[in-house]
Write a protein that holds these residues in place. Structure first.
Motif, PDB file in Angstrom:
ATOM      1  N   UNK A   1       0.814  -1.226   0.000  1.00  0.00           N
ATOM      2  CA  UNK A   1       0.000   0.000   0.000  1.00  0.00           C
ATOM      3  C   UNK A   1       0.843   1.270   0.000  1.00  0.00           C
ATOM      4  N   UNK A   2       2.145   1.176   0.327  1.00  0.00           N
ATOM      5  CA  UNK A   2       3.014   2.349   0.297  1.00  0.00           C
ATOM      6  C   UNK A   2       3.418   2.763  -1.113  1.00  0.00           C
ATOM      7  N   UNK A   3       3.192   1.877  -2.096  1.00  0.00           N
ATOM      8  CA  UNK A   3       3.533   2.218  -3.486  1.00  0.00           C
ATOM      9  C   UNK A   3       2.411   3.089  -4.066  1.00  0.00           C
ATOM     10  N   UNK A   4       2.751   4.241  -4.670  1.00  0.00           N
ATOM     11  CA  UNK A   4       1.706   5.085  -5.261  1.00  0.00           C
ATOM     12  C   UNK A   4       0.825   4.279  -6.225  1.00  0.00           C
ATOM     13  N   UNK A   5      -0.489   4.516  -6.141  1.00  0.00           N
ATOM     14  CA  UNK A   5      -1.441   3.763  -6.966  1.00  0.00           C
ATOM     15  C   UNK A   5      -1.108   3.815  -8.447  1.00  0.00           C
ATOM     16  N   UNK A   6      -0.595   4.942  -8.904  1.00  0.00           N
ATOM     17  CA  UNK A   6      -0.304   5.099 -10.336  1.00  0.00           C
ATOM     18  C   UNK A   6       0.827   4.184 -10.793  1.00  0.00           C
ATOM     19  N   UNK A   7       1.579   3.616  -9.835  1.00  0.00           N
ATOM     20  CA  UNK A   7       2.721   2.765 -10.208  1.00  0.00           C
ATOM     21  C   UNK A   7       2.448   1.286  -9.990  1.00  0.00           C
ATOM     22  N   UNK A   8       1.237   0.946  -9.543  1.00  0.00           N
ATOM     23  CA  UNK A   8       1.000  -0.464  -9.201  1.00  0.00           C
ATOM     24  C   UNK A   8       0.681  -1.329 -10.406  1.00  0.00           C
ATOM     25  N   UNK A   9       0.439  -0.686 -11.543  1.00  0.00           N
ATOM     26  CA  UNK A   9       0.104  -1.482 -12.724  1.00  0.00           C
ATOM     27  C   UNK A   9       0.853  -0.943 -13.946  1.00  0.00           C
ATOM     28  N   UNK A  10       2.071  -0.490 -13.706  1.00  0.00           N
ATOM     29  CA  UNK A  10       2.885   0.054 -14.787  1.00  0.00           C
ATOM     30  C   UNK A  10       4.152  -0.763 -14.920  1.00  0.00           C
ATOM     31  N   UNK A  11       4.576  -0.997 -16.158  1.00  0.00           N
ATOM     32  CA  UNK A  11       5.724  -1.880 -16.378  1.00  0.00           C
ATOM     33  C   UNK A  11       6.817  -1.223 -17.210  1.00  0.00           C
ATOM     34  N   UNK A  12       6.596   0.049 -17.555  1.00  0.00           N
ATOM     35  CA  UNK A  12       7.658   0.872 -18.141  1.00  0.00           C
ATOM     36  C   UNK A  12       7.908   1.991 -17.144  1.00  0.00           C
ATOM     37  N   UNK A  13       9.051   1.951 -16.476  1.00  0.00           N
ATOM     38  CA  UNK A  13       9.290   2.846 -15.345  1.00  0.00           C
ATOM     39  C   UNK A  13      10.499   3.739 -15.576  1.00  0.00           C
ATOM     40  N   UNK A  14      10.348   5.005 -15.190  1.00  0.00           N
ATOM     41  CA  UNK A  14      11.497   5.929 -15.207  1.00  0.00           C
ATOM     42  C   UNK A  14      12.319   5.685 -13.937  1.00  0.00           C
ATOM     43  N   UNK A  15      13.492   6.297 -13.884  1.00  0.00           N
ATOM     44  CA  UNK A  15      14.295   6.187 -12.661  1.00  0.00           C
ATOM     45  C   UNK A  15      13.538   6.765 -11.464  1.00  0.00           C
ATOM     46  N   UNK A  16      12.790   7.865 -11.689  1.00  0.00           N
ATOM     47  CA  UNK A  16      12.012   8.478 -10.602  1.00  0.00           C
ATOM     48  C   UNK A  16      10.911   7.519 -10.139  1.00  0.00           C
ATOM     49  N   UNK A  17      10.276   6.816 -11.084  1.00  0.00           N
ATOM     50  CA  UNK A  17       9.244   5.828 -10.715  1.00  0.00           C
ATOM     51  C   UNK A  17       9.860   4.739  -9.832  1.00  0.00           C
ATOM     52  N   UNK A  18      11.044   4.273 -10.216  1.00  0.00           N
ATOM     53  CA  UNK A  18      11.704   3.209  -9.446  1.00  0.00           C
ATOM     54  C   UNK A  18      12.039   3.693  -8.032  1.00  0.00           C
ATOM     55  N   UNK A  19      12.491   4.936  -7.936  1.00  0.00           N
ATOM     56  CA  UNK A  19      12.782   5.502  -6.612  1.00  0.00           C
ATOM     57  C   UNK A  19      11.522   5.576  -5.772  1.00  0.00           C
ATOM     58  N   UNK A  20      10.402   5.942  -6.413  1.00  0.00           N
ATOM     59  CA  UNK A  20       9.135   6.050  -5.678  1.00  0.00           C
ATOM     60  C   UNK A  20       8.694   4.679  -5.158  1.00  0.00           C
ATOM     61  N   UNK A  21       8.946   3.630  -5.937  1.00  0.00           N
ATOM     62  CA  UNK A  21       8.600   2.261  -5.489  1.00  0.00           C
ATOM     63  C   UNK A  21       9.472   1.880  -4.299  1.00  0.00           C
ATOM     64  N   UNK A  22      10.765   2.161  -4.392  1.00  0.00           N
ATOM     65  CA  UNK A  22      11.664   1.834  -3.270  1.00  0.00           C
ATOM     66  C   UNK A  22      11.285   2.620  -2.017  1.00  0.00           C
ATOM     67  N   UNK A  23      10.891   3.877  -2.193  1.00  0.00           N
ATOM     68  CA  UNK A  23      10.485   4.700  -1.042  1.00  0.00           C
ATOM     69  C   UNK A  23       9.217   4.114  -0.405  1.00  0.00           C
ATOM     70  N   UNK A  24       8.281   3.716  -1.254  1.00  0.00           N
ATOM     71  CA  UNK A  24       7.022   3.149  -0.745  1.00  0.00           C
ATOM     72  C   UNK A  24       7.219   1.856   0.011  1.00  0.00           C
ATOM     73  N   UNK A  25       8.296   1.160  -0.294  1.00  0.00           N
ATOM     74  CA  UNK A  25       8.556  -0.137   0.359  1.00  0.00           C
ATOM     75  C   UNK A  25       9.701  -0.042   1.367  1.00  0.00           C
ATOM     76  N   UNK A  26      10.102   1.174   1.705  1.00  0.00           N
ATOM     77  CA  UNK A  26      11.356   1.325   2.464  1.00  0.00           C
ATOM     78  C   UNK A  26      11.327   0.622   3.822  1.00  0.00           C
ATOM     79  N   UNK A  27      10.202   0.645   4.508  1.00  0.00           N
ATOM     80  CA  UNK A  27      10.163  -0.027   5.820  1.00  0.00           C
ATOM     81  C   UNK A  27      10.425  -1.531   5.672  1.00  0.00           C
ATOM     82  N   UNK A  28       9.735  -2.148   4.727  1.00  0.00           N
ATOM     83  CA  UNK A  28       9.903  -3.596   4.523  1.00  0.00           C
ATOM     84  C   UNK A  28      11.312  -3.921   4.021  1.00  0.00           C
TER      85      UNK A  28
END
Ligand SMILES: [Fe+2]
Length: 181
Positions: free
Chosen positions: A36-63
């Protein structure tokens, strides 16, 4: 949640407890993350910019931090694979060869799905672990395996490393695998 197909017996495991027990018996680490920490706009995307990848890592940082501390990982990144990936056919051909590494191979599925084919302990033979979003798996060092896409051919995964420079695939020639269906 993960499901398992055992190649030698044709057995499918779909029950959560049965899957966990099978993986544990084969010395495979497995857990499930809340995405749930991953922004909704990135949960179903498979072409990612470096910023998108950083946002995914940030959303999962605790885990990620918890897993890294408990298992010794020092570096992590995000990979995205789909039909939009350049040379995807070539990559899949390369992926689908049984190999080993000198450290464990960790994947946390952030979107889409993927399959690890893993050589089990003792007489278990090879089994397929089908992973969906939230599944986290670690194949132990020196354990023969490969990773591939599922029919939808879309996956985003976090990789964690103890030593990225040592993370090299060593081919594992196995007649028993060639005989598998
Ligand atoms: Fe591998």
């Amino acid at each position: 949640m993960a499901t398992i197909f055992v190649r030698n017996t044709g057995e499918h495991l779909q029950d959560e407890a049965a899957v966990a027990a099978f993986l544990s018996a084969n010395e495979i680490f497995y857990e499930h993350w809340d995405l749930s920490g991953i922004p909704g706009s990135l949960r179903d995307r498979f072409e990612l910019s470096d910023a998108d990848k950083e946002a995914i890592l940030l959303g999962l940082s605790d885990a990620i931090d918890r897993l890294a501390k408990s298992r010794g990982y020092v570096k992590w990144d995000v990979i995205a694979l789909s039909d939009a990936t350049p040379n995807i056919e070539e990559l899949l051909t390369k992926f689908e060869q049984v190999h080993t590494h000198t450290e464990d191979e960790v994947r946390a599925i952030a979107a889409g799905s993927g399959t690890f084919v893993i050589k089990g302990q003792g007489a278990t033979g090879y089994f397929d672990v089908h992973l969906t979003a939230g599944d986290v798996i670690s194949v132990p060092e020196y354990n023969p395996h490969f990773f591939t896409l599922t029919k939808t051919r879309q996956v985003v995964a976090v990789r964690l490393f103890i030593d990225p420079s040592g993370w090299v695939a060593h081919p594992f020639i196995d007649p028993a695998f060639a005989a598998a269906p």
